[in-house]
Write an enzyme that holds these catalytic residues in place. Structure first.
Site, PDB file in Angstrom:
ATOM      1  N   LYS A  31       0.855  -1.187   0.000  1.00 14.72           N
ATOM      2  CA  LYS A  31       0.000   0.000   0.000  1.00 14.72           C
ATOM      3  C   LYS A  31       0.894   1.241   0.000  1.00 14.72           C
ATOM      4  O   LYS A  31       1.805   1.357   0.827  1.00 14.72           O
ATOM      5  CB  LYS A  31      -0.905  -0.004   1.242  1.00 14.72           C
ATOM      6  CG  LYS A  31      -1.868   1.167   1.284  1.00 14.72           C
ATOM      7  CD  LYS A  31      -2.757   1.115   2.518  1.00 14.72           C
ATOM      8  CE  LYS A  31      -2.098   1.615   3.768  1.00 14.72           C
ATOM      9  NZ  LYS A  31      -1.720   3.054   3.757  1.00 14.72           N
ATOM     10  N   LYS A  87      -7.278   7.885  -0.294  1.00 10.22           N
ATOM     11  CA  LYS A  87      -8.531   8.248   0.387  1.00 10.22           C
ATOM     12  C   LYS A  87      -9.291   9.283  -0.437  1.00 10.22           C
ATOM     13  O   LYS A  87      -9.609  10.381   0.023  1.00 10.22           O
ATOM     14  CB  LYS A  87      -8.265   8.750   1.799  1.00 10.22           C
ATOM     15  CG  LYS A  87      -7.618   7.685   2.667  1.00 10.22           C
ATOM     16  CD  LYS A  87      -7.511   8.066   4.115  1.00 10.22           C
ATOM     17  CE  LYS A  87      -6.751   7.027   4.902  1.00 10.22           C
ATOM     18  NZ  LYS A  87      -5.303   6.958   4.572  1.00 10.22           N
ATOM     19  N   VAL A  88      -9.592   8.890  -1.656  1.00  8.32           N
ATOM     20  CA  VAL A  88     -10.208   9.784  -2.632  1.00  8.32           C
ATOM     21  C   VAL A  88     -11.551  10.286  -2.091  1.00  8.32           C
ATOM     22  O   VAL A  88     -12.391   9.491  -1.669  1.00  8.32           O
ATOM     23  CB  VAL A  88     -10.389   9.040  -3.972  1.00  8.32           C
ATOM     24  CG1 VAL A  88     -10.975   9.965  -5.024  1.00  8.32           C
ATOM     25  CG2 VAL A  88      -9.052   8.461  -4.442  1.00  8.32           C
ATOM     26  N   ASN A 119     -16.658  14.103 -10.746  1.00  5.81           N
ATOM     27  CA  ASN A 119     -15.731  14.359 -11.859  1.00  5.81           C
ATOM     28  C   ASN A 119     -14.275  14.329 -11.414  1.00  5.81           C
ATOM     29  O   ASN A 119     -13.416  13.759 -12.083  1.00  5.81           O
ATOM     30  CB  ASN A 119     -16.044  15.698 -12.532  1.00  5.81           C
ATOM     31  CG  ASN A 119     -15.198  15.898 -13.771  1.00  5.81           C
ATOM     32  OD1 ASN A 119     -15.287  15.113 -14.712  1.00  5.81           O
ATOM     33  ND2 ASN A 119     -14.339  16.909 -13.753  1.00  5.81           N
ATOM     34  N   GLY A 149      -4.001  -0.572  11.570  1.00 11.70           N
ATOM     35  CA  GLY A 149      -4.046  -0.179  12.986  1.00 11.70           C
ATOM     36  C   GLY A 149      -3.435  -1.187  13.935  1.00 11.70           C
ATOM     37  O   GLY A 149      -3.541  -1.035  15.147  1.00 11.70           O
ATOM     38  N   GLY A 195      -0.215  -3.222  15.720  1.00 10.49           N
ATOM     39  CA  GLY A 195       1.155  -2.871  16.122  1.00 10.49           C
ATOM     40  C   GLY A 195       1.210  -1.485  16.706  1.00 10.49           C
ATOM     41  O   GLY A 195       0.658  -1.213  17.770  1.00 10.49           O
ATOM     42  N   THR A 196       1.838  -0.569  15.990  1.00 11.91           N
ATOM     43  CA  THR A 196       2.094   0.776  16.516  1.00 11.91           C
ATOM     44  C   THR A 196       0.819   1.476  17.003  1.00 11.91           C
ATOM     45  O   THR A 196       0.839   2.173  18.015  1.00 11.91           O
ATOM     46  CB  THR A 196       2.788   1.630  15.433  1.00 11.91           C
ATOM     47  OG1 THR A 196       3.857   0.879  14.870  1.00 11.91           O
ATOM     48  CG2 THR A 196       3.333   2.917  16.020  1.00 11.91           C
ATOM     49  N   GLY A 206      -1.760  -0.011  18.174  1.00 17.49           N
ATOM     50  CA  GLY A 206      -2.302  -0.728  19.329  1.00 17.49           C
ATOM     51  C   GLY A 206      -3.119  -1.971  19.040  1.00 17.49           C
ATOM     52  O   GLY A 206      -3.424  -2.743  19.942  1.00 17.49           O
TER      53      GLY A 206
HETATM   54  O1  NUP Z   1      -8.323   4.067   9.245  1.00 17.79           O
HETATM   55  C1  NUP Z   1      -7.228   4.029   8.722  1.00 17.79           C
HETATM   56  N1  NUP Z   1      -6.120   3.879   9.491  1.00 17.79           N
HETATM   57  C2  NUP Z   1      -4.853   3.818   8.942  1.00 17.79           C
HETATM   58  O2  NUP Z   1      -3.881   3.684   9.706  1.00 17.79           O
HETATM   59  C3  NUP Z   1      -7.082   4.082   7.323  1.00 17.79           C
HETATM   60  C4  NUP Z   1      -5.803   4.019   6.746  1.00 17.79           C
HETATM   61  N2  NUP Z   1      -5.682   4.033   5.436  1.00 17.79           N
HETATM   62  N3  NUP Z   1      -4.704   3.899   7.573  1.00 17.79           N
HETATM   63  C5  NUP Z   1      -3.355   3.855   6.960  1.00 17.79           C
HETATM   64  O3  NUP Z   1      -2.770   2.589   7.247  1.00 17.79           O
HETATM   65  C6  NUP Z   1      -2.393   4.900   7.473  1.00 17.79           C
HETATM   66  O4  NUP Z   1      -2.495   6.100   6.729  1.00 17.79           O
HETATM   67  C7  NUP Z   1      -1.052   4.221   7.290  1.00 17.79           C
HETATM   68  O5  NUP Z   1      -0.663   4.354   5.934  1.00 17.79           O
HETATM   69  C8  NUP Z   1      -1.376   2.750   7.533  1.00 17.79           C
HETATM   70  C9  NUP Z   1      -1.092   2.272   8.941  1.00 17.79           C
HETATM   71  O6  NUP Z   1       0.254   2.432   9.251  1.00 17.79           O
HETATM   72  P1  NUP Z   1       0.905   1.985  10.644  1.00 17.79           P
HETATM   73  O7  NUP Z   1       0.097   2.586  11.738  1.00 17.79           O
HETATM   74  O8  NUP Z   1       0.881   0.477  10.680  1.00 17.79           O
HETATM   75  O9  NUP Z   1       2.287   2.540  10.574  1.00 17.79           O
END
Ligand code: NUP
Length: 211
Positions: free
Chosen positions: A31, A60-61, A66, A169, A171-172, A174
């Site tokens: 990603k 996150k469009v 358009n 979400g 690991g880092t 939580g």
């Molecule tokens: O709700 C969301 N939470 C989230 O952390 C939607 C996301 N797209 N992300 C993305 O996932 C966030 O922008 C980052 O690119 C990744 C999580 O990264 P990390 O917390 O594991 O470092």
């Protein structure tokens, strides 16, 4: 099988490509979001193409139909296989993303509920459920749901059925990867892997969820 998706939120093109390459045997997709594309340029997509893994554009469009069409056209022309879009913009805007993606053989994942603490301010109280319903009605390929709230994943699963749920979400932030892996189709992991002393070893360790 639960997929392991590497979130490559690095700002250095070479470092990003090298970490992705070392982790490639243990992951199912990469990603890429604004931090990397805005720092390294869209050329990073070509650098990563050789991995042979699906590339997900986490942009996150969230615009009018358009503009969503123009963004998604550019995303798929650049070589991405999927795009993440916001759902709060409404059905016409989401449907446009889905139309472009499906015309190009790609996929759209709609953010139903975000993983950070502040997300509860607007996503709770029925909004996430409505966005998940909208994702289904717009024929999106799946949703994004928070690994930090496994109970919410369960609720959103009731709405989306067998559609894909990808979950960031762990690991880092939580969330517990083993708890979440059984509930979703793919777990998105960034910092826990790319900030590890040995990213490939960490990816290998986490790849136990792929069994
Ligand atoms: O709700 C969301 N939470 C989230 O952390 C939607 C996301 N797209 N992300 C993305 O996932 C966030 O922008 C980052 O690119 C990744 C999580 O990264 P990390 O917390 O594991 O470092």
């Amino acid at each position: 099988m639960t997929e392991l998706i590497l979130s490559l939120d690095l700002c250095d093109r070479r470092q990003a490509a090298s970490i992705a390459e070392s982790c490639a045997p243990y992951i199912d997709a990469v990603k890429v979001g604004y931090p990397l594309v805005l720092s390294a340029g869209l050329g990073i997509v070509q650098d990563l193409a050789g991995l042979g893994l699906p590339l997900i554009a986490d942009f996150k469009v969230a615009d009018i139909p358009n503009t969503n069409r123009l963004i998604c056209d550019a995303v798929f022309s650049a070589g991405f296989d999927a795009v993440i879009a916001h759902g709060f913009v409404g059905p016409d805007a989401v449907r446009t993303c889905v139309e472009v993606a499906h015309d190009r053989g790609g996929a759209v994942y709609v953010v139903a509920e975000m993983s950070h603490p502040g997300a509860v301010e607007f996503f709770h109280g029925g909004v996430a459920e409505r966005i998940a319903t909208l994702a289904v009605n717009c024929r999106a390929d799946g949703i994004i749901a928070p690994a930090t709230r496994p109970d919410r994943i369960g609720r959103l699963r009731e709405i989306v059925g067998r559609r894909t749920i990808y979950s960031p979400g762990v690991g880092t932030q939580g969330g517990d990867i083993d708890t979440v892996a059984g509930l979703v189709d793919g777990v998105i992991v960034g910092r826990s892997i790319y900030e590890a002393e040995d990213p490939a070893a960490e990816a290998k360790l986490l790849s136990r969820i792929r069994r």
